[in-house]
Scaffold this motif. Sequence first.
Motif, PDB file in Angstrom:
ATOM      1  N   ILE A   1      10.852   6.828  -1.657  1.00 36.79           N
ATOM      2  CA  ILE A   1      11.379   5.518  -0.949  1.00 36.79           C
ATOM      3  C   ILE A   1      10.841   4.996  -0.888  1.00 36.79           C
ATOM      4  CG2 ILE A   1      12.352   7.712   0.668  1.00 36.79           C
ATOM      5  CD1 ILE A   1       9.843   6.556   3.040  1.00 36.79           C
ATOM      6  N   SER A   2       9.782   4.666  -1.640  1.00 32.34           N
ATOM      7  CA  SER A   2       8.819   2.795  -2.135  1.00 32.34           C
ATOM      8  C   SER A   2       9.488   1.853  -2.360  1.00 32.34           C
ATOM      9  CB  SER A   2       7.831   3.685  -2.487  1.00 32.34           C
ATOM     10  OG  SER A   2       8.093   3.678  -3.933  1.00 32.34           O
ATOM     11  N   GLN A   3      10.300   1.391  -3.185  1.00 28.38           N
ATOM     12  CA  GLN A   3      11.270   0.848  -3.687  1.00 28.38           C
ATOM     13  C   GLN A   3      12.587   0.226  -2.960  1.00 28.38           C
ATOM     14  OE1 GLN A   3      13.491   1.625  -7.968  1.00 28.38           O
ATOM     15  NE2 GLN A   3      14.481  -0.849  -7.755  1.00 28.38           N
ATOM     16  N   GLN A   4      13.016   1.718  -2.364  1.00 27.70           N
ATOM     17  CA  GLN A   4      13.510   1.400  -1.385  1.00 27.70           C
ATOM     18  C   GLN A   4      13.113   0.644  -0.181  1.00 27.70           C
ATOM     19  OE1 GLN A   4      13.769   4.267  -2.379  1.00 27.70           O
ATOM     20  NE2 GLN A   4      15.273   3.446  -4.279  1.00 27.70           N
ATOM     21  N   VAL A   5      12.038   1.095   0.237  1.00 25.87           N
ATOM     22  CA  VAL A   5      11.485  -0.078   1.520  1.00 25.87           C
ATOM     23  C   VAL A   5      10.859  -1.445   1.149  1.00 25.87           C
ATOM     24  CG1 VAL A   5       9.102   0.578   2.941  1.00 25.87           C
ATOM     25  CG2 VAL A   5      10.639   2.150   2.757  1.00 25.87           C
ATOM     26  N   GLN A   6      10.341  -1.539   0.421  1.00 26.21           N
ATOM     27  CA  GLN A   6      10.182  -2.567  -0.493  1.00 26.21           C
ATOM     28  C   GLN A   6      11.027  -3.902   0.190  1.00 26.21           C
ATOM     29  OE1 GLN A   6       8.227  -1.683  -4.272  1.00 26.21           O
ATOM     30  NE2 GLN A   6       5.861  -2.146  -3.649  1.00 26.21           N
ATOM     31  N   GLU A   7      12.117  -3.535  -0.894  1.00 25.77           N
ATOM     32  CA  GLU A   7      12.809  -4.149  -1.195  1.00 25.77           C
ATOM     33  C   GLU A   7      14.100  -4.491   0.368  1.00 25.77           C
ATOM     34  OE1 GLU A   7      15.877  -3.257  -3.905  1.00 25.77           O
ATOM     35  OE2 GLU A   7      14.458  -3.022  -5.451  1.00 25.77           O
ATOM     36  N   LEU A   8      13.749  -3.473   1.428  1.00 28.74           N
ATOM     37  CA  LEU A   8      14.249  -3.604   2.497  1.00 28.74           C
ATOM     38  C   LEU A   8      13.285  -4.270   3.477  1.00 28.74           C
ATOM     39  CD1 LEU A   8      15.345  -2.494   5.162  1.00 28.74           C
ATOM     40  CD2 LEU A   8      13.924  -0.631   5.490  1.00 28.74           C
ATOM     41  N   ILE A   9      11.730  -4.776   3.105  1.00 32.09           N
ATOM     42  CA  ILE A   9      11.126  -5.291   3.871  1.00 32.09           C
ATOM     43  C   ILE A   9      11.255  -6.811   3.189  1.00 32.09           C
ATOM     44  CG2 ILE A   9       8.602  -5.966   3.658  1.00 32.09           C
ATOM     45  CD1 ILE A   9       7.415  -3.210   4.035  1.00 32.09           C
TER      46      ILE A   9
ATOM     47  N   ASN B   1      20.900   3.711  -0.127  1.00 32.20           N
ATOM     48  CA  ASN B   1      19.679   5.050  -0.630  1.00 32.20           C
ATOM     49  C   ASN B   1      19.286   5.987   0.079  1.00 32.20           C
ATOM     50  OD1 ASN B   1      17.719   5.937  -2.350  1.00 32.20           O
ATOM     51  ND2 ASN B   1      18.805   5.437  -4.485  1.00 32.20           N
ATOM     52  N   LEU B   2      18.563   5.491   1.094  1.00 31.58           N
ATOM     53  CA  LEU B   2      18.266   6.264   2.678  1.00 31.58           C
ATOM     54  C   LEU B   2      18.580   7.233   2.502  1.00 31.58           C
ATOM     55  CD1 LEU B   2      15.323   3.029   3.337  1.00 31.58           C
ATOM     56  CD2 LEU B   2      14.962   5.228   2.327  1.00 31.58           C
ATOM     57  N   LYS B   3      19.611   6.586   3.243  1.00 31.04           N
ATOM     58  CA  LYS B   3      20.742   7.332   3.880  1.00 31.04           C
ATOM     59  C   LYS B   3      21.389   8.978   2.913  1.00 31.04           C
ATOM     60  CE  LYS B   3      25.237   7.458   6.086  1.00 31.04           C
ATOM     61  NZ  LYS B   3      26.189   8.481   5.268  1.00 31.04           N
ATOM     62  N   GLN B   4      21.230   8.097   1.888  1.00 27.22           N
ATOM     63  CA  GLN B   4      21.610   9.843   0.752  1.00 27.22           C
ATOM     64  C   GLN B   4      20.247  10.342   0.702  1.00 27.22           C
ATOM     65  OE1 GLN B   4      22.947   7.697  -2.234  1.00 27.22           O
ATOM     66  NE2 GLN B   4      24.742   7.569  -1.911  1.00 27.22           N
ATOM     67  N   GLN B   5      19.182   9.853   0.595  1.00 31.60           N
ATOM     68  CA  GLN B   5      17.829  11.205   0.610  1.00 31.60           C
ATOM     69  C   GLN B   5      17.907  11.672   1.369  1.00 31.60           C
ATOM     70  OE1 GLN B   5      14.048   9.410  -0.915  1.00 31.60           O
ATOM     71  NE2 GLN B   5      15.534   8.030  -1.348  1.00 31.60           N
ATOM     72  N   TYR B   6      18.570  11.306   3.043  1.00 33.70           N
ATOM     73  CA  TYR B   6      18.438  11.789   4.373  1.00 33.70           C
ATOM     74  C   TYR B   6      19.361  12.487   3.687  1.00 33.70           C
ATOM     75  CZ  TYR B   6      19.618  12.976   9.131  1.00 33.70           C
ATOM     76  OH  TYR B   6      19.292  13.580  10.361  1.00 33.70           O
ATOM     77  N   GLU B   7      20.823  12.436   3.838  1.00 31.83           N
ATOM     78  CA  GLU B   7      22.064  14.270   4.009  1.00 31.83           C
ATOM     79  C   GLU B   7      21.253  14.819   2.836  1.00 31.83           C
ATOM     80  OE1 GLU B   7      25.112  11.169   2.977  1.00 31.83           O
ATOM     81  OE2 GLU B   7      25.364  11.133   4.821  1.00 31.83           O
TER      82      GLU B   7
ATOM     83  N   THR C   1       0.766  -1.597  -0.248  1.00 36.07           N
ATOM     84  CA  THR C   1      -0.347   0.321  -0.005  1.00 36.07           C
ATOM     85  C   THR C   1       0.588   1.721  -0.052  1.00 36.07           C
ATOM     86  OG1 THR C   1       0.118  -0.093   2.090  1.00 36.07           O
ATOM     87  CG2 THR C   1      -1.644  -0.785   1.285  1.00 36.07           C
ATOM     88  N   ILE C   2       2.242   1.232   0.222  1.00 37.29           N
ATOM     89  CA  ILE C   2       3.285   2.454  -0.093  1.00 37.29           C
ATOM     90  C   ILE C   2       2.466   3.552  -1.009  1.00 37.29           C
ATOM     91  CG2 ILE C   2       5.168   1.266  -0.684  1.00 37.29           C
ATOM     92  CD1 ILE C   2       6.807   2.923   0.991  1.00 37.29           C
ATOM     93  N   ASN C   3       2.434   2.934  -2.515  1.00 40.69           N
ATOM     94  CA  ASN C   3       2.211   3.999  -2.917  1.00 40.69           C
ATOM     95  C   ASN C   3       0.858   3.840  -3.592  1.00 40.69           C
ATOM     96  OD1 ASN C   3       4.636   4.624  -3.861  1.00 40.69           O
ATOM     97  ND2 ASN C   3       4.990   3.376  -5.016  1.00 40.69           N
ATOM     98  N   THR C   4       0.016   3.895  -2.370  1.00 40.14           N
ATOM     99  CA  THR C   4      -1.637   3.559  -2.921  1.00 40.14           C
ATOM    100  C   THR C   4      -2.517   4.953  -1.648  1.00 40.14           C
ATOM    101  OG1 THR C   4      -2.062   1.911  -1.443  1.00 40.14           O
ATOM    102  CG2 THR C   4      -2.009   1.493  -3.852  1.00 40.14           C
ATOM    103  N   LEU C   5      -3.658   5.264  -1.840  1.00 35.59           N
ATOM    104  CA  LEU C   5      -4.394   6.004  -0.516  1.00 35.59           C
ATOM    105  C   LEU C   5      -3.999   5.391   0.680  1.00 35.59           C
ATOM    106  CD1 LEU C   5      -6.678   7.411  -3.091  1.00 35.59           C
ATOM    107  CD2 LEU C   5      -4.333   8.976  -2.917  1.00 35.59           C
ATOM    108  N   LYS C   6      -4.452   4.417   0.184  1.00 35.39           N
ATOM    109  CA  LYS C   6      -4.709   2.793   1.403  1.00 35.39           C
ATOM    110  C   LYS C   6      -3.311   3.403   2.563  1.00 35.39           C
ATOM    111  CE  LYS C   6      -7.241  -0.254  -0.647  1.00 35.39           C
ATOM    112  NZ  LYS C   6      -8.242  -1.793  -0.629  1.00 35.39           N
ATOM    113  N   ASN C   7      -2.130   3.638   1.587  1.00 36.98           N
ATOM    114  CA  ASN C   7      -1.112   3.692   2.853  1.00 36.98           C
ATOM    115  C   ASN C   7      -0.961   4.690   3.928  1.00 36.98           C
ATOM    116  OD1 ASN C   7       1.002   6.384   3.470  1.00 36.98           O
ATOM    117  ND2 ASN C   7      -0.402   6.743   1.430  1.00 36.98           N
ATOM    118  N   GLU C   8      -0.604   4.082   5.405  1.00 36.11           N
ATOM    119  CA  GLU C   8      -0.694   4.534   7.057  1.00 36.11           C
ATOM    120  C   GLU C   8       0.885   5.112   7.170  1.00 36.11           C
ATOM    121  OE1 GLU C   8      -1.934   1.531   9.145  1.00 36.11           O
ATOM    122  OE2 GLU C   8      -4.250   1.621   8.444  1.00 36.11           O
ATOM    123  N   VAL C   9       1.533   5.358   5.629  1.00 33.80           N
ATOM    124  CA  VAL C   9       3.170   5.672   6.230  1.00 33.80           C
ATOM    125  C   VAL C   9       3.255   7.254   5.773  1.00 33.80           C
ATOM    126  CG1 VAL C   9       5.447   5.755   5.457  1.00 33.80           C
ATOM    127  CG2 VAL C   9       4.026   3.943   5.633  1.00 33.80           C
TER     128      VAL C   9
END
Length: 267
Positions: A238-246, A212-218, A158-166
């Motif tokens: 961040i959706s792709q990184q989060v999905q692959e992290l999961i 990649n997430l660290k670089q986005q943070y910086e 759901t991270i890329n949908t309206l149902k996402n809670e993030v």
Amino acid sequence: MIENLIEQKPKFYGWAYIVFVIAYFVIYLSFQCALGLPESWVDSAYLSLMTITTLGFGDITPTTDIGKIVVSSQAFFGVMILGLFLNSLSHERSKSLSETEKKIEQDRKEELRKSLEMHSCLLLDVFKSANPFAWDKHAKYSASMDELEDFCRSTYSTINTLKNEVGPLHTKMLLETVHQNYDTLLSLTPVAAEISSEYLVVWSSLLSNVRNLKQQYEKSLEAVKEGGSIDWPTNNDISQQVQELIQASLFISKREQIPNKSSKKNA
């Protein structure tokens, strides 16, 4: 047939040894005249034991050719069975030690796997809770995958949908935690390599997404607006990184990974 005979348990040869003692005792007792032996069951039993153990005191000896052949055969079989018994005993001991060492190694690798799981769960735990004070949380206090699995599977789909809670706070906490723990996660690469090459590949993938997430943070910190606010990455960023992290975390936690949508279409 021969391979089966020489690969038995020690107790098999132990019983065979006893059977040969009794069998030759019966032969000596039944054919005393033909074998040239004293007519006494005590002497027959004594000769059987002395011959199979190769002690051979010589106080009782066969006086016929057939008797000498029969007595000699018992000595031969006795030595052979004893040798097979000792070999089997040694093999069982080696096998037991090998299994013990294998169990110790499996337990050690399981402890290493749990350390990877603990650190990957830390990122997901902070991401789920969005607790602004959790970015410096120690990995051993993170939630387990049992507590995070439903969140992981829901967020993945759901991270890329309206149902996402993030929301932005979830993203902020994930990025801050990644930035804080990146060096620790990187130092765990040899741990993953010790477990297996497959775990090394998965952990390397996790590190790539974390980097990649660290670089986005910086990058977000460098682009602070004049008013002092920060534009955190969106869910799309961040959706792709989060999905692959999961996916990596599910694998490390020995859980079933989420089927890839493209794989489903191809199927």
